[in-house]
Design a protein around this motif. Structure first.
Motif, PDB file in Angstrom:
ATOM      1  N   ILE A   6       5.356  -8.090  13.050  1.00 18.28           N
ATOM      2  CA  ILE A   6       4.557  -8.103  11.818  1.00 18.28           C
ATOM      3  C   ILE A   6       3.135  -8.573  12.121  1.00 18.28           C
ATOM      4  O   ILE A   6       2.153  -8.040  11.573  1.00 18.28           O
ATOM      5  CB  ILE A   6       5.212  -9.009  10.761  1.00 18.28           C
ATOM      6  CG1 ILE A   6       6.568  -8.435  10.336  1.00 18.28           C
ATOM      7  CG2 ILE A   6       4.309  -9.143   9.536  1.00 18.28           C
ATOM      8  CD1 ILE A   6       7.346  -9.336   9.393  1.00 18.28           C
ATOM      9  N   THR A   7       3.003  -9.564  13.004  1.00 21.86           N
ATOM     10  CA  THR A   7       1.677 -10.052  13.376  1.00 21.86           C
ATOM     11  C   THR A   7       0.859  -8.955  14.038  1.00 21.86           C
ATOM     12  O   THR A   7      -0.340  -8.770  13.736  1.00 21.86           O
ATOM     13  CB  THR A   7       1.789 -11.262  14.315  1.00 21.86           C
ATOM     14  OG1 THR A   7       2.544 -12.289  13.677  1.00 21.86           O
ATOM     15  CG2 THR A   7       0.419 -11.789  14.686  1.00 21.86           C
ATOM     16  N   VAL A  12      -3.385  -4.734  13.832  1.00 27.76           N
ATOM     17  CA  VAL A  12      -3.761  -3.318  13.924  1.00 27.76           C
ATOM     18  C   VAL A  12      -4.332  -2.827  12.596  1.00 27.76           C
ATOM     19  O   VAL A  12      -5.349  -2.119  12.555  1.00 27.76           O
ATOM     20  CB  VAL A  12      -2.546  -2.463  14.345  1.00 27.76           C
ATOM     21  CG1 VAL A  12      -2.861  -0.975  14.232  1.00 27.76           C
ATOM     22  CG2 VAL A  12      -2.131  -2.809  15.769  1.00 27.76           C
ATOM     23  N   ALA A  13      -3.693  -3.216  11.491  1.00 28.04           N
ATOM     24  CA  ALA A  13      -4.177  -2.816  10.170  1.00 28.04           C
ATOM     25  C   ALA A  13      -5.567  -3.386   9.903  1.00 28.04           C
ATOM     26  O   ALA A  13      -6.433  -2.713   9.330  1.00 28.04           O
ATOM     27  CB  ALA A  13      -3.202  -3.276   9.088  1.00 28.04           C
ATOM     28  N   ALA A  16      -8.120  -1.381  11.944  1.00 26.26           N
ATOM     29  CA  ALA A  16      -8.340  -0.059  11.342  1.00 26.26           C
ATOM     30  C   ALA A  16      -9.171  -0.166  10.069  1.00 26.26           C
ATOM     31  O   ALA A  16     -10.054   0.665   9.811  1.00 26.26           O
ATOM     32  CB  ALA A  16      -6.995   0.597  11.052  1.00 26.26           C
ATOM     33  N   THR A  17      -8.908  -1.191   9.269  1.00 24.14           N
ATOM     34  CA  THR A  17      -9.655  -1.375   8.021  1.00 24.14           C
ATOM     35  C   THR A  17     -11.113  -1.709   8.296  1.00 24.14           C
ATOM     36  O   THR A  17     -12.020  -1.236   7.590  1.00 24.14           O
ATOM     37  CB  THR A  17      -9.006  -2.489   7.181  1.00 24.14           C
ATOM     38  OG1 THR A  17      -7.634  -2.172   6.954  1.00 24.14           O
ATOM     39  CG2 THR A  17      -9.701  -2.625   5.839  1.00 24.14           C
ATOM     40  N   CYS A  18     -11.365  -2.512   9.319  1.00 21.57           N
ATOM     41  CA  CYS A  18     -12.748  -2.854   9.674  1.00 21.57           C
ATOM     42  C   CYS A  18     -13.514  -1.615  10.140  1.00 21.57           C
ATOM     43  O   CYS A  18     -14.690  -1.431   9.796  1.00 21.57           O
ATOM     44  CB  CYS A  18     -12.763  -3.921  10.767  1.00 21.57           C
ATOM     45  SG  CYS A  18     -12.244  -5.562  10.209  1.00 21.57           S
ATOM     46  N   LEU A 279      -5.134 -13.262   9.540  1.00 21.74           N
ATOM     47  CA  LEU A 279      -5.134 -11.800   9.571  1.00 21.74           C
ATOM     48  C   LEU A 279      -4.972 -11.214   8.176  1.00 21.74           C
ATOM     49  O   LEU A 279      -5.679 -10.272   7.794  1.00 21.74           O
ATOM     50  CB  LEU A 279      -3.997 -11.316  10.479  1.00 21.74           C
ATOM     51  CG  LEU A 279      -4.081 -11.715  11.954  1.00 21.74           C
ATOM     52  CD1 LEU A 279      -2.805 -11.292  12.689  1.00 21.74           C
ATOM     53  CD2 LEU A 279      -5.301 -11.099  12.614  1.00 21.74           C
ATOM     54  N   GLY A 280      -4.038 -11.771   7.396  1.00 21.73           N
ATOM     55  CA  GLY A 280      -3.758 -11.221   6.067  1.00 21.73           C
ATOM     56  C   GLY A 280      -4.915 -11.392   5.108  1.00 21.73           C
ATOM     57  O   GLY A 280      -5.243 -10.471   4.348  1.00 21.73           O
TER      58      GLY A 280
END
Length: 326
Positions: A6-7, A12-13, A16-18, A279-280
């Motif tokens: 999950i980390t 990765v998410a 990708a968002t950045c 991260l979240g």
């Protein structure tokens, strides 16, 4: 293994968002156009657009991570699932300071607003600790009550100022919603030390927070200093939330909703929850900022509006389904 996966997925998410944040805005840009800017071959207009998105994205990562970690610490210290940085009067303290500075000096620039906000947030926390922090033997209830009292007084002061000086409200109303528009990386140099100190303290207190979650008596029997753990956690939460508020203004629900999501994914271990909150929180705020820029093109919304509209219904659904921590 599950937590590790999950980390990695969150990391990765976030990456990708950045990257997506550099391509999306009030004006849509093609992949080749943005790629040309990144390698130094873009036209002047597009270069200025992308150059403004880079610090905005970086600051979004920092502000989101700081708010989420601060909320995680506050919820753990107070054992209150509705705990968030505002419980210490951080946001309202920063707002009161900005209003005061505007009333005295007139419209504040970005740097002056940031300095006033940081000072106000720190002073508010010191007052709350002074009023409620001496009663550690009775738990965190006096601290929470002190935060509520200080917040109420400062809210009354803010309302009085904006009513007496309408010009104050004109410049203050935009800052109070929370936005990443116009942020510069130079602003971070003035807040670098409290940001690093707050992050290190948060990571360092994770093991003690696990003991605190078992109850004061159990934590003491295991050899942990409950009062010191709470104090260090509060200092870390206050520093991180103050930095975030100074950069972007009061942004709601990131420090409240993201810790609940992290808790549902990682359980009660703060050694996982705090890094995951970094991260979240960053992922949540950068994604919200993308929505703020694209929903009503060519205009844009303030990111604080997006977090409120998304965070409130999400948290309500989580509460009804019993997904929030007890």
């Amino acid at each position: 293994m599950r937590r590790s996966l999950i980390t990695v997925a969150l990391a990765v998410a976030l990456a990708a968002t950045c990257i997506l944040s550099l391509f999306l805005g009030s004006r849509p840009n093609g992949i080749t156009d943005v790629a040309a800017v990144l390698v130094g071959n873009g036209d002047d207009y597009l270069t200025s657009v992308v150059d403004s998105r880079i610090p905005r994205t970086i600051m979004g990562v920092i502000v989101g991570a700081a708010l989420a970690v601060s909320g995680t610490l506050i919820q753990g210290i107070t054992r209150n699932p509705l705990g968030e940085p505002g419980i210490l009067g951080i946001g309202v303290g920063a707002s009161a300071s900005v209003v005061t500075g505007t009333a005295i000096l007139g419209a504040l620039g970005a740097t002056s607003t940031m300095v006033f906000a940081m000072l106000g947030a720190v002073v508010a926390v010191m007052i709350v600790l002074g009023l409620g922090g001496r009663s550690q033997a009775r738990g965190v209830v006096p601290l929470v009550l002190a935060g509520a009292v200080v917040s109420a007084v400062l809210y009354a002061y803010i309302n009085a100022m904006v009513l007496l000086k309408p010009g104050v409200f004109d410049s203050y109303r935009f800052w109070m919603v929370g936005s990443l528009a116009g942020v510069q990386l130079e602003h971070l140099t003035k807040l670098f030390i409290p940001l690093i100190v707050g992050t290190l303290l948060a990571l360092g207190v994770a093991r003690s927070m696990n003991a605190l979650a078992l109850g004061d008596e159990t934590a003491i029997s295991l050899g942990f200093n409950v009062g010191r753990t709470r104090l260090v956690g509060i200092i870390a939460a206050a520093l991180l939330a103050a930095v975030a508020t100074a950069i972007a203004g009061p942004i709601s629900f990131v420090g409240l909703a993201v810790p609940h999501i992290i808790f549902a994914l990682f359980g009660e271990d703060f050694r996982w929850r705090i890094p995951a909150a970094i991260l979240g929180g960053a992922l949540a705020l950068v994604a919200a900022d993308i929505l703020a820029r694209t929903l009503i093109r060519p205009q844009e919304l303030m990111v604080g509006i997006i977090t409120a509209f998304i965070g409130a219904p999400f948290l309500l659904v989580a509460v009804r389904r019993g997904a929030v921590m007890q």
